[in-house]
Enzyme design. Sequence first.
Site, PDB file in Angstrom:
ATOM      1  N   HIS A  49      40.951  39.483  39.753  1.00 38.55           N
ATOM      2  CA  HIS A  49      40.057  41.001  40.903  1.00 38.55           C
ATOM      3  C   HIS A  49      40.576  40.592  42.281  1.00 38.55           C
ATOM      4  CE1 HIS A  49      36.586  40.037  39.491  1.00 38.55           C
ATOM      5  NE2 HIS A  49      36.292  39.570  40.464  1.00 38.55           N
TER       6      HIS A  49
HETATM    7  C1  T46 Z   1      33.884  37.352  39.922  1.00 36.02           C
HETATM    8  C2  T46 Z   1      33.601  36.389  39.382  1.00 36.02           C
HETATM    9  C3  T46 Z   1      33.554  35.408  40.094  1.00 36.02           C
HETATM   10  C4  T46 Z   1      27.285  44.504  37.250  1.00 36.02           C
HETATM   11  O1  T46 Z   1      26.659  45.697  36.731  1.00 36.02           O
HETATM   12  N1  T46 Z   1      27.109  43.723  38.226  1.00 36.02           N
HETATM   13  C5  T46 Z   1      26.793  42.160  38.586  1.00 36.02           C
HETATM   14  O2  T46 Z   1      26.604  41.986  39.675  1.00 36.02           O
HETATM   15  C6  T46 Z   1      28.507  42.375  38.178  1.00 36.02           C
HETATM   16  C7  T46 Z   1      28.938  40.361  38.486  1.00 36.02           C
HETATM   17  C8  T46 Z   1      29.166  42.736  37.625  1.00 36.02           C
HETATM   18  N2  T46 Z   1      28.639  44.191  36.792  1.00 36.02           N
HETATM   19  C9  T46 Z   1      29.384  44.477  36.055  1.00 36.02           C
HETATM   20  C10 T46 Z   1      30.885  44.818  35.538  1.00 36.02           C
HETATM   21  C11 T46 Z   1      31.110  45.170  34.761  1.00 36.02           C
HETATM   22  O3  T46 Z   1      31.059  46.072  33.292  1.00 36.02           O
HETATM   23  O4  T46 Z   1      29.592  43.567  34.904  1.00 36.02           O
HETATM   24  C12 T46 Z   1      31.202  44.056  34.028  1.00 36.02           C
HETATM   25  C13 T46 Z   1      31.595  41.955  33.701  1.00 36.02           C
HETATM   26  O5  T46 Z   1      32.276  42.450  35.350  1.00 36.02           O
HETATM   27  P1  T46 Z   1      33.386  41.508  34.873  1.00 36.02           P
HETATM   28  O6  T46 Z   1      34.697  42.383  34.741  1.00 36.02           O
HETATM   29  O7  T46 Z   1      33.602  42.042  37.325  1.00 36.02           O
HETATM   30  O8  T46 Z   1      33.233  40.436  35.324  1.00 36.02           O
HETATM   31  P2  T46 Z   1      34.062  38.716  35.822  1.00 36.02           P
HETATM   32  O9  T46 Z   1      33.129  37.124  34.930  1.00 36.02           O
HETATM   33  O10 T46 Z   1      35.229  39.343  36.012  1.00 36.02           O
HETATM   34  O11 T46 Z   1      33.663  38.634  36.963  1.00 36.02           O
HETATM   35  C14 T46 Z   1      32.770  38.155  38.676  1.00 36.02           C
HETATM   36  C15 T46 Z   1      32.066  38.858  39.257  1.00 36.02           C
HETATM   37  O12 T46 Z   1      32.817  40.660  38.802  1.00 36.02           O
HETATM   38  C16 T46 Z   1      33.172  39.238  39.846  1.00 36.02           C
HETATM   39  O13 T46 Z   1      32.425  39.826  41.526  1.00 36.02           O
HETATM   40  O14 T46 Z   1      34.140  36.949  41.415  1.00 36.02           O
HETATM   41  O15 T46 Z   1      32.567  36.826  38.314  1.00 36.02           O
END
Ligand code: T46
Length: 134
Positions: A49
Amino acid sequence: MPDPQVLKIPTIDDDRGEIGVIDLGFLPFPIARVYYLFDVTTQSVRGAHAHKTLTQFLVATSGSFCVELNDGLGRTRTFTLRTPREGLLIPPGYWRHLHDFSSGSVCLVLASDRYRREDYIRSFPAFVAWKEKG
Ligand code: T46
Protein backbone atom coordinates in the site's frame (compact mmCIF):
# COMPACT_ATOMS: atom_id res chain seq x y z
CA MET A 1 8.12 14.77 -2.92
CA PRO A 2 11.12 14.28 -0.60
CA ASP A 3 13.26 11.15 -1.01
CA PRO A 4 13.23 8.33 1.55
CA GLN A 5 16.23 8.67 3.80
CA VAL A 6 18.23 6.52 6.21
CA LEU A 7 18.91 8.48 9.41
CA LYS A 8 21.55 7.55 11.97
CA ILE A 9 20.02 7.46 15.46
CA PRO A 10 22.10 9.07 18.22
CA THR A 11 23.25 6.47 20.76
CA ILE A 12 24.73 6.61 24.22
CA ASP A 13 26.92 3.70 25.18
CA ASP A 14 28.84 2.52 28.18
CA ASP A 15 30.02 -0.85 29.42
CA ARG A 16 26.39 -1.88 30.17
CA GLY A 17 25.24 -1.52 26.55
CA GLU A 18 23.66 1.16 24.40
CA ILE A 19 20.67 3.50 24.37
CA GLY A 20 19.24 4.77 21.08
CA VAL A 21 17.57 8.14 21.54
CA ILE A 22 14.91 9.62 19.25
CA ASP A 23 14.39 12.93 20.97
CA LEU A 24 11.93 15.73 20.24
CA GLY A 25 13.06 17.45 17.03
CA PHE A 26 15.08 14.51 15.65
CA LEU A 27 12.33 13.56 13.22
CA PRO A 28 10.80 16.12 10.85
CA PHE A 29 7.33 15.44 12.30
CA PRO A 30 5.72 15.22 15.73
CA ILE A 31 5.13 11.56 16.61
CA ALA A 32 1.40 10.85 16.81
CA ARG A 33 1.52 7.03 16.98
CA VAL A 34 3.96 4.24 17.74
CA TYR A 35 3.38 0.66 16.64
CA TYR A 36 5.55 -2.35 15.96
CA LEU A 37 5.47 -5.48 13.84
CA PHE A 38 6.65 -8.60 15.64
CA ASP A 39 6.25 -12.38 15.36
CA VAL A 40 6.35 -11.85 11.59
CA THR A 41 6.96 -15.12 9.78
CA THR A 42 10.03 -15.14 7.56
CA GLN A 43 7.90 -15.68 4.40
CA SER A 44 5.52 -12.81 5.17
CA VAL A 45 5.23 -9.77 2.95
CA ARG A 46 3.70 -6.75 4.68
CA GLY A 47 2.66 -3.42 3.25
CA ALA A 48 1.42 -3.48 -0.37
CA HIS A 49 0.00 0.00 0.00
CA ALA A 50 0.95 3.67 -0.06
CA HIS A 51 0.00 6.57 2.18
CA LYS A 52 -1.38 9.87 0.91
CA THR A 53 -0.18 12.01 3.82
CA LEU A 54 1.48 9.81 6.45
CA THR A 55 5.22 10.07 7.14
CA GLN A 56 6.83 7.17 9.02
CA PHE A 57 10.18 6.24 10.52
CA LEU A 58 10.98 2.52 10.59
CA VAL A 59 13.62 0.95 12.82
CA ALA A 60 14.74 -2.68 12.99
CA THR A 61 14.98 -2.76 16.78
CA SER A 62 15.76 -6.46 16.47
CA GLY A 63 16.81 -8.60 13.49
CA SER A 64 16.48 -7.40 9.91
CA PHE A 65 14.05 -6.95 7.03
CA CYS A 66 13.90 -5.27 3.60
CA VAL A 67 11.75 -2.31 2.65
CA GLU A 68 11.04 -1.88 -1.05
CA LEU A 69 9.76 1.57 -2.02
CA ASN A 70 8.23 2.46 -5.37
CA ASP A 71 7.52 6.10 -6.20
CA GLY A 72 4.83 5.22 -8.75
CA LEU A 73 6.78 7.07 -11.45
CA GLY A 74 9.19 4.26 -12.35
CA ARG A 75 11.73 4.32 -9.52
CA THR A 76 12.10 1.50 -6.97
CA ARG A 77 14.62 1.45 -4.13
CA THR A 78 15.23 -1.31 -1.61
CA PHE A 79 16.60 -0.65 1.86
CA THR A 80 17.78 -3.34 4.24
CA LEU A 81 17.28 -2.40 7.88
CA ARG A 82 19.45 -4.47 10.17
CA THR A 83 20.51 -2.27 13.10
CA PRO A 84 18.75 -0.24 15.81
CA ARG A 85 21.39 2.43 15.17
CA GLU A 86 19.52 3.76 12.13
CA GLY A 87 16.03 4.09 10.70
CA LEU A 88 14.28 4.71 7.40
CA LEU A 89 12.25 7.89 6.96
CA ILE A 90 9.44 7.29 4.46
CA PRO A 91 7.64 10.40 3.21
CA PRO A 92 4.06 10.09 1.92
CA GLY A 93 3.51 8.83 -1.63
CA TYR A 94 5.58 5.63 -1.66
CA TRP A 95 4.23 2.17 -2.39
CA ARG A 96 5.94 -0.20 0.08
CA HIS A 97 6.61 -3.89 0.53
CA LEU A 98 8.33 -5.19 3.66
CA HIS A 99 9.85 -8.63 3.21
CA ASP A 100 12.68 -10.98 4.16
CA PHE A 101 12.03 -10.61 7.88
CA SER A 102 14.60 -12.49 9.90
CA SER A 103 13.29 -14.75 12.63
CA GLY A 104 12.47 -12.76 15.78
CA SER A 105 12.79 -9.39 14.04
CA VAL A 106 10.86 -6.36 15.26
CA CYS A 107 9.94 -3.37 13.10
CA LEU A 108 9.28 -0.31 15.23
CA VAL A 109 7.28 2.42 13.46
CA LEU A 110 6.99 6.05 14.53
CA ALA A 111 4.17 7.69 12.60
CA SER A 112 3.10 11.28 11.98
CA ASP A 113 -0.61 10.61 12.42
CA ARG A 114 -3.14 8.31 14.03
CA TYR A 115 -4.42 5.31 12.11
CA ARG A 116 -6.72 6.58 9.37
CA ARG A 117 -8.05 4.01 6.93
CA GLU A 118 -8.75 6.69 4.31
CA ASP A 119 -5.03 7.58 4.13
CA TYR A 120 -4.20 4.19 2.56
CA ILE A 121 -4.10 3.43 -1.18
CA ARG A 122 -4.22 -0.36 -1.45
CA SER A 123 -4.45 -0.74 -5.25
CA PHE A 124 -1.22 -0.25 -7.21
CA PRO A 125 -2.94 1.05 -10.40
CA ALA A 126 -4.91 3.52 -8.25
CA PHE A 127 -1.62 4.61 -6.62
CA VAL A 128 0.05 5.20 -10.02
CA ALA A 129 -2.99 7.18 -11.22
CA TRP A 130 -2.90 9.24 -8.01
CA LYS A 131 0.82 9.99 -8.51
CA GLU A 132 0.36 10.89 -12.19
CA LYS A 133 -2.40 13.32 -11.25
CA GLY A 134 0.22 15.04 -9.07
C1 T46 B 1 2.94 0.53 7.13
C2 T46 B 1 3.61 -0.76 7.50
C3 T46 B 1 5.07 -0.60 7.79
C4 T46 B 1 -4.86 -0.56 12.93
O1 T46 B 1 -6.06 -0.71 13.27
N1 T46 B 1 -4.11 0.41 13.51
C5 T46 B 1 -2.81 0.62 13.17
O2 T46 B 1 -2.17 1.54 13.72
C6 T46 B 1 -2.22 -0.23 12.18
C7 T46 B 1 -0.76 -0.04 11.76
C8 T46 B 1 -2.98 -1.21 11.61
N2 T46 B 1 -4.28 -1.37 11.99
C9 T46 B 1 -5.07 -2.47 11.39
C10 T46 B 1 -5.40 -2.30 9.91
C11 T46 B 1 -5.50 -3.72 9.43
O3 T46 B 1 -6.81 -4.19 9.66
O4 T46 B 1 -4.30 -3.67 11.47
C12 T46 B 1 -4.53 -4.49 10.34
C13 T46 B 1 -3.22 -4.84 9.65
O5 T46 B 1 -2.66 -3.63 9.08
P1 T46 B 1 -1.87 -3.61 7.69
O6 T46 B 1 -2.37 -4.67 6.81
O7 T46 B 1 -1.92 -2.22 7.17
O8 T46 B 1 -0.39 -3.99 8.21
P2 T46 B 1 0.98 -3.85 7.40
O9 T46 B 1 2.02 -4.46 8.25
O10 T46 B 1 0.84 -4.36 6.02
O11 T46 B 1 1.25 -2.27 7.32
C14 T46 B 1 1.58 -1.56 8.50
C15 T46 B 1 0.95 -0.17 8.47
O12 T46 B 1 -0.47 -0.30 8.32
C16 T46 B 1 1.49 0.67 7.33
O13 T46 B 1 1.12 2.02 7.54
O14 T46 B 1 3.55 1.40 6.51
O15 T46 B 1 2.99 -1.43 8.61
